[in-house]
Scaffold this motif. Structure first.
Motif, PDB file in Angstrom:
ATOM      1  N   VAL A  87      -9.065  -3.013   0.176  1.00 54.93           N
ATOM      2  CA  VAL A  87      -8.108  -4.381   0.196  1.00 54.93           C
ATOM      3  C   VAL A  87      -8.716  -6.013   0.304  1.00 54.93           C
ATOM      4  O   VAL A  87      -8.287  -6.462   0.404  1.00 54.93           O
ATOM      5  N   LEU A 117       1.251  -0.930   0.051  1.00 50.21           N
ATOM      6  CA  LEU A 117      -0.090   0.413   0.489  1.00 50.21           C
ATOM      7  C   LEU A 117       0.708   1.465   0.262  1.00 50.21           C
ATOM      8  O   LEU A 117       1.854   0.897   1.029  1.00 50.21           O
ATOM      9  N   GLY A 119      -6.423  -4.611   8.894  1.00 48.50           N
ATOM     10  CA  GLY A 119      -6.823  -5.232   9.041  1.00 48.50           C
ATOM     11  C   GLY A 119      -7.114  -6.133   7.734  1.00 48.50           C
ATOM     12  O   GLY A 119      -7.405  -7.481   7.295  1.00 48.50           O
ATOM     13  N   GLY A 120      -7.158  -4.929   6.832  1.00 42.32           N
ATOM     14  CA  GLY A 120      -7.850  -6.133   5.519  1.00 42.32           C
ATOM     15  C   GLY A 120      -7.658  -7.127   4.950  1.00 42.32           C
ATOM     16  O   GLY A 120      -8.735  -7.574   3.437  1.00 42.32           O
ATOM     17  N   PRO A 134      -4.066   7.628   5.557  1.00 33.22           N
ATOM     18  CA  PRO A 134      -5.539   6.724   6.733  1.00 33.22           C
ATOM     19  C   PRO A 134      -5.295   6.540   8.087  1.00 33.22           C
ATOM     20  O   PRO A 134      -5.908   6.752   9.283  1.00 33.22           O
ATOM     21  N   GLY A 135      -3.887   6.082   8.183  1.00 26.03           N
ATOM     22  CA  GLY A 135      -3.562   5.147   9.466  1.00 26.03           C
ATOM     23  C   GLY A 135      -3.348   5.987  10.528  1.00 26.03           C
ATOM     24  O   GLY A 135      -3.268   5.919  11.342  1.00 26.03           O
ATOM     25  N   ASP A 155     -10.632   1.194   4.161  1.00 27.65           N
ATOM     26  CA  ASP A 155     -10.397   0.899   2.308  1.00 27.65           C
ATOM     27  C   ASP A 155     -11.327  -0.833   2.037  1.00 27.65           C
ATOM     28  O   ASP A 155     -10.211  -1.953   1.869  1.00 27.65           O
ATOM     29  N   ALA A 164     -13.136  -3.558  11.421  1.00 27.69           N
ATOM     30  CA  ALA A 164     -12.791  -1.799  10.563  1.00 27.69           C
ATOM     31  C   ALA A 164     -12.448  -1.701  10.504  1.00 27.69           C
ATOM     32  O   ALA A 164     -11.115  -1.000  10.951  1.00 27.69           O
ATOM     33  N   VAL A 179      -9.010  -3.067  13.735  1.00 29.57           N
ATOM     34  CA  VAL A 179      -9.279  -1.770  13.640  1.00 29.57           C
ATOM     35  C   VAL A 179      -7.718  -1.636  12.246  1.00 29.57           C
ATOM     36  O   VAL A 179      -6.493  -2.522  12.505  1.00 29.57           O
ATOM     37  N   ASP A 192     -13.925   4.494   8.875  1.00 34.30           N
ATOM     38  CA  ASP A 192     -12.591   4.613   9.213  1.00 34.30           C
ATOM     39  C   ASP A 192     -12.666   4.487  10.779  1.00 34.30           C
ATOM     40  O   ASP A 192     -13.677   4.603  11.519  1.00 34.30           O
ATOM     41  N   MET A 214      10.459  -5.953  14.894  1.00 37.95           N
ATOM     42  CA  MET A 214       9.127  -5.016  14.846  1.00 37.95           C
ATOM     43  C   MET A 214       8.575  -5.270  16.484  1.00 37.95           C
ATOM     44  O   MET A 214       8.837  -6.288  16.868  1.00 37.95           O
ATOM     45  N   TYR A 240       3.704 -11.475  11.736  1.00 38.81           N
ATOM     46  CA  TYR A 240       2.890 -10.829  12.451  1.00 38.81           C
ATOM     47  C   TYR A 240       1.671 -11.360  13.239  1.00 38.81           C
ATOM     48  O   TYR A 240       1.149 -10.933  14.516  1.00 38.81           O
ATOM     49  N   SER A 293      -3.260  -1.792  11.537  1.00 41.04           N
ATOM     50  CA  SER A 293      -3.306  -0.476  10.692  1.00 41.04           C
ATOM     51  C   SER A 293      -1.988  -0.071   9.889  1.00 41.04           C
ATOM     52  O   SER A 293      -1.205  -0.610  10.215  1.00 41.04           O
ATOM     53  N   GLN A 334       2.771  -4.835   3.202  1.00 45.71           N
ATOM     54  CA  GLN A 334       1.883  -4.369   3.895  1.00 45.71           C
ATOM     55  C   GLN A 334       1.916  -5.637   4.572  1.00 45.71           C
ATOM     56  O   GLN A 334       2.042  -6.007   5.613  1.00 45.71           O
TER      57      GLN A 334
HETATM   58  N1  SAM Z   1       0.673  -5.478   8.995  1.00 46.96           N
HETATM   59  C1  SAM Z   1       0.734  -4.479   7.592  1.00 46.96           C
HETATM   60  C2  SAM Z   1       1.306  -3.847   8.995  1.00 46.96           C
HETATM   61  O1  SAM Z   1       2.200  -3.822   9.683  1.00 46.96           O
HETATM   62  O2  SAM Z   1       1.806  -2.545   8.361  1.00 46.96           O
HETATM   63  C3  SAM Z   1      -0.782  -3.849   7.729  1.00 46.96           C
HETATM   64  C4  SAM Z   1      -1.613  -4.389   6.773  1.00 46.96           C
HETATM   65  S1  SAM Z   1      -3.491  -3.831   6.878  1.00 46.96           S
HETATM   66  C5  SAM Z   1      -3.554  -4.437   5.170  1.00 46.96           C
HETATM   67  C6  SAM Z   1      -3.187  -2.444   7.064  1.00 46.96           C
HETATM   68  C7  SAM Z   1      -4.831  -1.975   6.561  1.00 46.96           C
HETATM   69  O3  SAM Z   1      -5.010  -0.613   7.334  1.00 46.96           O
HETATM   70  C8  SAM Z   1      -5.010  -1.252   5.323  1.00 46.96           C
HETATM   71  O4  SAM Z   1      -5.841  -2.279   4.839  1.00 46.96           O
HETATM   72  C9  SAM Z   1      -5.514   0.214   5.570  1.00 46.96           C
HETATM   73  O5  SAM Z   1      -6.758  -0.038   4.670  1.00 46.96           O
HETATM   74  C10 SAM Z   1      -5.995  -0.042   6.876  1.00 46.96           C
HETATM   75  N2  SAM Z   1      -5.990   1.245   7.734  1.00 46.96           N
HETATM   76  C11 SAM Z   1      -5.584   2.726   7.969  1.00 46.96           C
HETATM   77  N3  SAM Z   1      -5.986   3.509   8.020  1.00 46.96           N
HETATM   78  C12 SAM Z   1      -7.226   3.035   8.507  1.00 46.96           C
HETATM   79  C13 SAM Z   1      -8.548   3.388   9.334  1.00 46.96           C
HETATM   80  N4  SAM Z   1      -7.941   4.595   9.298  1.00 46.96           N
HETATM   81  N5  SAM Z   1      -9.889   3.229   9.976  1.00 46.96           N
HETATM   82  C14 SAM Z   1      -9.701   1.444   8.867  1.00 46.96           C
HETATM   83  N6  SAM Z   1      -8.476   0.877   8.422  1.00 46.96           N
HETATM   84  C15 SAM Z   1      -7.705   2.053   7.764  1.00 46.96           C
END
Ligand code: SAM
Length: 282
Positions: free
Chosen positions: A110, A47, A84-85, A162-163, A107, A104, A82, A137, A228, A61, A156, A52
């Motif tokens: 994802v 992303l 974890g898509g 967005p994170g 996106d 929650a 929150v 969100d 990590m 992880y 996240s 990710q």
């Molecule tokens: N394991 C990864 C890491 O350690 O960086 C994270 C993977 S997971 C795909 C991260 C997810 O957080 C993404 O799908 C992203 O869309 C979501 N995300 C980011 N900001 C967010 C928010 N404000 N609310 C909900 N989801 C959010």
């Protein structure tokens, strides 16, 4: 034809994946999303140019952001994820006798792309009747929900884009509001050797809402830069005083199948190297 993916996390230092095949790329309303087939790490989800997860090392992880909290709690019924898509956390959470898991995720692309290109991450978890996906969100979800949870997993992206909202005192205060007694919040807290400022900030902001705050570590090969960290926040310090045999009893009673997590690794993960301890200043 794309044959190289160079991660765009740090301007001065990159990891490069050679011989890759681009499987999918799109610009969602929130981020640039790409999926690559790689020779050494399986399928890779990126992303905004940042790794990710990969099907080769995601188990590290996803096991470590889920099992220490659920094993230590021992009786979690309601869990919130929150972010974890990609579904990896859901898969691991459903190994426990939970009754409800809300995810929650801001996106929906994802979720859709992970289902299509990395189905092994969720391994069917999105279709489990205990799971509810709420697209939106996560900051708004925790502020508005009237539900409460035993464990909250904040899986996240990093605190950019967005994170960023998921690393704020407001977010953590609302997590504390909706957390049941003996509850635990676990957060993706980055790689402190290269992101030391972020860890210190997370520590102070979590400490503004929780009595017991620390970090666990794990080694995820494609999260470059060393250990990590995963933030741990609770109002109940006793959750971190369980001995290895108590942890083993819970894990074995559940037939917990893992490739990284063990009761010994659970305890060892909280033994922080001094360079990380030194970042945990109020
Ligand atoms: N394991 C990864 C890491 O350690 O960086 C994270 C993977 S997971 C795909 C991260 C997810 O957080 C993404 O799908 C992203 O869309 C979501 N995300 C980011 N900001 C967010 C928010 N404000 N609310 C909900 N989801 C959010």
């Amino acid at each position: 034809m794309v044959t190289r993916f160079v991660e765009a996390l740090y301007p001065d230092w990159q990891q490069a994946f050679e011989g890759v095949r681009l499987l999918h790329r799109e610009t969602t309303p929130y981020q640039e999303l790409a999926v690559y087939e790689t020779p050494g790490f399986g399928t890779l989800l990126a992303l905004d140019g940042v790794v990710q997860t990969t099907t080769a090392d995601e188990f590290v992880y996803h096991e470590m952001i889920v099992h220490p909290a659920l094993v230590a709690h021992g009786a979690a019924k309601a869990v919130l994820v929150v972010g974890g898509g990609d579904g990896g956390c859901l898969r691991e959470i459903l190994k426990h006798p939970v009754e409800r898991v809300v995810l929650a995720e801001i996106d929906e692309r994802v979720v859709a792309v992970s289902k299509a290109f990395l189905p092994g991450l969720a391994a069917g978890a999105f279709d489990d009747p205990r799971v509810e996906v709420r697209i939106g969100d996560g900051l708004a979800f925790v502020a508005e929900t009237q539900e409460t949870f035993d464990v909250i997993v904040v899986d996240s992206t990093d605190p950019e884009g967005p994170g960023e909202a998921l690393f704020t005192e407001k977010f953590y205060a609302d997590c504390a509001r909706i957390l049941n007694p003996r509850g635990v919040v676990v957060t993706q807290s980055g790689v402190p050797f290269r992101q030391p400022r972020g860890l210190g900030l997370s520590y102070r902001r979590l400490a503004s809402a929780f009595a017991d705050v620390t970090f666990a570590t794990c080694a995820v090969p494609t999260y470059v830069g060393g250990l990590m960290t995963l933030g741990w926040a609770s109002q109940d310090p006793s959750l971190r005083r369980l001995g290895v045999e108590s942890l083993r009893a819970v894990a074995e009673a559940r037939g917990l199948a893992t490739r990284y997590y063990t009761p010994e690794v659970h305890l060892a993960a909280f033994a922080l190297p001094r360079y990380i301890q030194e970042l945990l200043v109020p």
